[in-house]
Design a protein around this motif. Structure first.
Motif, PDB file in Angstrom:
ATOM      1  N   ARG A  38      -5.426 -14.734   0.757  1.00 22.79           N
ATOM      2  CA  ARG A  38      -6.250 -13.781   0.043  1.00 22.79           C
ATOM      3  C   ARG A  38      -5.381 -13.298  -1.111  1.00 22.79           C
ATOM      4  NH1 ARG A  38      -9.185  -8.480   2.633  1.00 22.79           N
ATOM      5  NH2 ARG A  38      -7.328  -7.503   1.754  1.00 22.79           N
ATOM      6  N   GLU A  39      -5.157 -11.970  -1.284  1.00 21.96           N
ATOM      7  CA  GLU A  39      -4.384 -11.527  -2.441  1.00 21.96           C
ATOM      8  C   GLU A  39      -2.889 -11.745  -2.230  1.00 21.96           C
ATOM      9  OE1 GLU A  39      -5.482  -9.717  -0.023  1.00 21.96           O
ATOM     10  OE2 GLU A  39      -4.890  -7.597  -0.127  1.00 21.96           O
ATOM     11  N   ARG A  64      -0.788  -0.456   6.956  1.00 22.40           N
ATOM     12  CA  ARG A  64      -2.047   0.114   6.447  1.00 22.40           C
ATOM     13  C   ARG A  64      -3.109  -0.079   7.538  1.00 22.40           C
ATOM     14  NH1 ARG A  64      -0.020  -3.810   3.104  1.00 22.40           N
ATOM     15  NH2 ARG A  64      -1.804  -5.088   3.676  1.00 22.40           N
ATOM     16  N   ASN A 106      -0.614  -8.959   2.982  1.00 22.92           N
ATOM     17  CA  ASN A 106      -1.808  -8.800   3.800  1.00 22.92           C
ATOM     18  C   ASN A 106      -2.090 -10.127   4.488  1.00 22.92           C
ATOM     19  OD1 ASN A 106      -4.023  -6.804   4.406  1.00 22.92           O
ATOM     20  ND2 ASN A 106      -5.238  -8.603   3.870  1.00 22.92           N
ATOM     21  N   ILE A 115      -5.803   0.060  -2.080  1.00 21.72           N
ATOM     22  CA  ILE A 115      -5.290  -1.108  -1.368  1.00 21.72           C
ATOM     23  C   ILE A 115      -5.914  -2.414  -1.843  1.00 21.72           C
ATOM     24  CG2 ILE A 115      -4.649   0.226   0.675  1.00 21.72           C
ATOM     25  CD1 ILE A 115      -7.192  -0.822   2.017  1.00 21.72           C
ATOM     26  N   GLY A 126      -6.722   0.729   9.476  1.00 24.08           N
ATOM     27  CA  GLY A 126      -8.081   1.250   9.455  1.00 24.08           C
ATOM     28  C   GLY A 126      -8.749   1.021  10.801  1.00 24.08           C
ATOM     29  N   GLU A 127      -9.088  -0.240  11.059  1.00 19.71           N
ATOM     30  CA  GLU A 127      -9.858  -0.572  12.264  1.00 19.71           C
ATOM     31  C   GLU A 127      -9.194  -0.104  13.557  1.00 19.71           C
ATOM     32  OE1 GLU A 127     -11.282  -4.619  12.496  1.00 19.71           O
ATOM     33  OE2 GLU A 127     -11.894  -4.394  14.586  1.00 19.71           O
ATOM     34  N   LYS A 147     -11.529   2.937   4.127  1.00 14.26           N
ATOM     35  CA  LYS A 147     -12.539   2.197   3.368  1.00 14.26           C
ATOM     36  C   LYS A 147     -13.809   1.892   4.159  1.00 14.26           C
ATOM     37  CE  LYS A 147     -10.945  -2.496   4.210  1.00 14.26           C
ATOM     38  NZ  LYS A 147      -9.821  -3.375   3.884  1.00 14.26           N
ATOM     39  N   ASN A 186      -1.953  -4.919   7.902  1.00 12.17           N
ATOM     40  CA  ASN A 186      -3.052  -4.088   8.409  1.00 12.17           C
ATOM     41  C   ASN A 186      -3.004  -4.015   9.940  1.00 12.17           C
ATOM     42  OD1 ASN A 186      -4.219  -6.572   9.365  1.00 12.17           O
ATOM     43  ND2 ASN A 186      -4.743  -6.981   7.233  1.00 12.17           N
ATOM     44  N   SER A 187      -4.135  -3.703  10.535  1.00 11.11           N
ATOM     45  CA  SER A 187      -4.178  -3.563  12.006  1.00 11.11           C
ATOM     46  C   SER A 187      -3.771  -4.842  12.738  1.00 11.11           C
ATOM     47  CB  SER A 187      -5.580  -3.159  12.463  1.00 11.11           C
ATOM     48  OG  SER A 187      -5.917  -1.880  11.996  1.00 11.11           O
TER      49      SER A 187
END
Ligand SMILES: *Cc1c(COP(=O)(O)O)cnc(C)c1O
Length: 365
Positions: free
Chosen positions: A131-132, A219, A160, A79, A221-222, A36, A199-200
Motif C-alpha cells: 500500500r503506501e 497506530r 503500514n 495517517i 484503531g480496530e 477514522k 496498526n492493530s
C-alpha cells in the motif's frame, strides 16, 4: 429515537484503550489512537485521550476539522498521505502527517511557511504490503530531500502492513524498520523521535516480541474499538469485544418456508444461492440493509442467522426465538460493518458510559 442505531459503550472503549496503552508502555511503545472508523467522533477521541494516547490519528482532514470544531486541541496525526489539494488544511489543523511523496512534502513545507508554522512529517516505508510507502532503495534520497525543506520537521519513519495484502508484521520486517531508522540517523546526523511500527496488526508482534527495536509507536484503531488483533481477528485478552453494537427494529415476523418458489434468477445483488429445504422457519425482517451496513460483518444474536440482505431489508432465521414486530435485534459488528454503519446517514449513534461530563449539562451529575 427511531431507525437503526450504533451503541458505543465509551467505558468499554476507554478500558480497551487504557489496557493497550499500559501494556505497550511497558515496551516503551506509545499509542496513536485512530478515530477514522468513527468518522472523527469527538466522544471516542476524548476517551482515547483520557486513556493516555500520545496523539489522535485520523485519515481524513474533514474528520480532523470536525474534531477541532468540537474543541479537541490534542495533537492529531494525519495517517493518510495528504492530498496535494488539501495541504493548506492539513497544515492548519494537524501537527504531523504520514507521507510517501516528495511532491506532497514540498507542498506541505510551502503551506507551513505561508502559515508561519512548522509541520511534522513521518516518512512511510514500503515493507511488502504494497500500500503506501517509499521503496527501501529510495528512502535515503527522500530523507535527504525532505531535510532540505525549510518548514518541515522530519520526526521519523513508519510503516503500514497487513491492510492491503495481509502481510504480517514480524521479526524480520520490524527489524528492517529499526535498522533503517538507525542507519538514516547516522547518515544524516539526526535523531528520530518516532518509529511508527504499524496498526492493530502489529499488536501481537509488539506484545510478544523479545525485542521491539526502535519501534516506539503504534497506530491503533480496530483493536481499541473492537478488542481484537487484526491478523486473525482473535480477541485480545482482557479487552471487550462488545463495546460497539448495532441495534435495528423488526418490521416483519412470520413463519415462512425456507424454499423460494417460482423460476429463480438473479436477486437484487446478483446470483441467488441455492437453499437447502429445511421446511418452515421463524423468519424476521429487520429495518437494516446495505444502505446502512455490510451485512456480512454482522453477528446476530445466538441462535439466529442472517439469511440475506438487500438495500433496506435484512432477513433473519430467528431459530427458536419468536420476534415481535417492533422489537429490537442487537448485532455485533466487525470492522467492515462498523465502517459502513458509521458512514450511513440512516444510522444513529448513542454513546453511553462516557467519563467526560459536559459542564453545561452536568448539574447534579
Ligand atoms: C487505518 C490505519 C491505521 C489503524 O488501523 P487499525 O487496524 O484500525 O488499527 C493505522 N495506520 C494507518 C496508516 C491506517 O490507514
Amino acid at each position: 429515537m427511531s431507525g437503526p442505531r450504533l451503541e458505543l459503550r465509551l467505558d468499554l472503549i476507554r478500558h480497551n484503550a487504557t489496557t493497550l496503552v499500559s501494556r505497550l508502555s511497558q515496551r516503551n511503545i506509545s499509542v496513536t489512537g485512530v478515530t477514522k472508523v468513527t468518522l472523527g467522533s469527538v466522544e471516542v477521541a476524548r476517551e482515547l485521550l483520557l486513556a493516555g494516547v500520545r496523539s489522535l490519528g485520523e485519515s481524513r482532514v474533514e474528520n480532523v476539522e470536525a474534531l477541532r470544531l468540537a474543541g479537541v486541541t490534542a495533537p492529531i496525526t494525519l495517517i493518510r498521505s495528504p492530498m496535494l489539494s488539501q495541504v493548506d488544511r492539513v497544515v492548519e489543523h494537524v501537527e504531523v502527517s504520514l507521507n510517501s511523496e516528495l511532491t506532497v512534502l514540498a507542498a506541505l513545507s510551502a503551506a507551513a511557511g505561508a502559515q508561519g508554522k512548522r509541520h511534522g512529517v513521518v516518512l512511510m516505508v514500503e515493507l511488502g504490503d504494497l500500500r503506501e510507502g517509499i521503496l527501501v532503495g529510495d528512502v535515503e534520497a527522500t530523507v535527504r530531500e525532505t531535510l532540505r525543506l525549510p518548514h518541515l520537521d522530519v520526526l521519523g519513519i513508519g510503516t503500514n502492513l497487513a491492510c492491503q495484502s495481509g502481510v504480517s508484521p514480524d521479526a524480520r520486517n520490524m527489524a528492517e524498520l529499526s535498522c533503517l531508522a538507525s542507519s538514516l540517523e547516522s547518515t544524516f546526523g539526526v535523531s528520530f523521535d518516532l518509529v511508527s511500527g504499524g496498526n492493530s496488526a502489529s499488536l501481537d508482534w509488539a506484545l510478544g516480541s523479545s525485542d521491539v527495536g526502535r519501534v516506539n509507536d503504534l497506530r491503533l484503531g480496530e483493536s481499541i474499538l473492537l478488542g481484537r488483533e487484526t491478523l486473525r481477528r482473535r480477541p485480545v485478552e482482557g479487552l471487550h469485544t462488545d463495546a460497539i453494537t448495532l441495534v435495528a427494529e423488526v418490521i416483519e415476523a412470520k413463519v415462512k418456508p425456507t424454499q423460494p418458489w417460482g423460476e429463480v434468477n438473479q436477486s437484487a445483488f446478483g446470483a441467488s444461492t441455492a437453499v437447502v429445504d429445511r421446511g418452515t422457519i421463524s423468519q424476521a425482517i429487520v429495518a437494516l440493509g446495505r444502505q446502512d451496513v455490510d451485512p456480512a460483518g454482522l453477528g446476530p444474536p445466538a441462535g439466529m442467522t442472517v439469511l440475506g440482505a438487500s438495500s433496506d431489508h435484512l432477513v433473519l432465521d430467528t431459530g427458536a426465538t419468536t420476534l415481535r414486530v417492533g422489537s429490537e435485534v442487537r448485532f455485533a459488528v466487525d470492522y467492515s460493518a462498523l465502517l459502513a454503519a458509521m458512514t450511513s446517514p440512516f444510522v444513529n449513534r448513542v454513546f453511553t458510559g462516557g467519563a467526560v461530563i459536559d459542564p453545561t449539562t452536568a448539574e447534579g451529575a
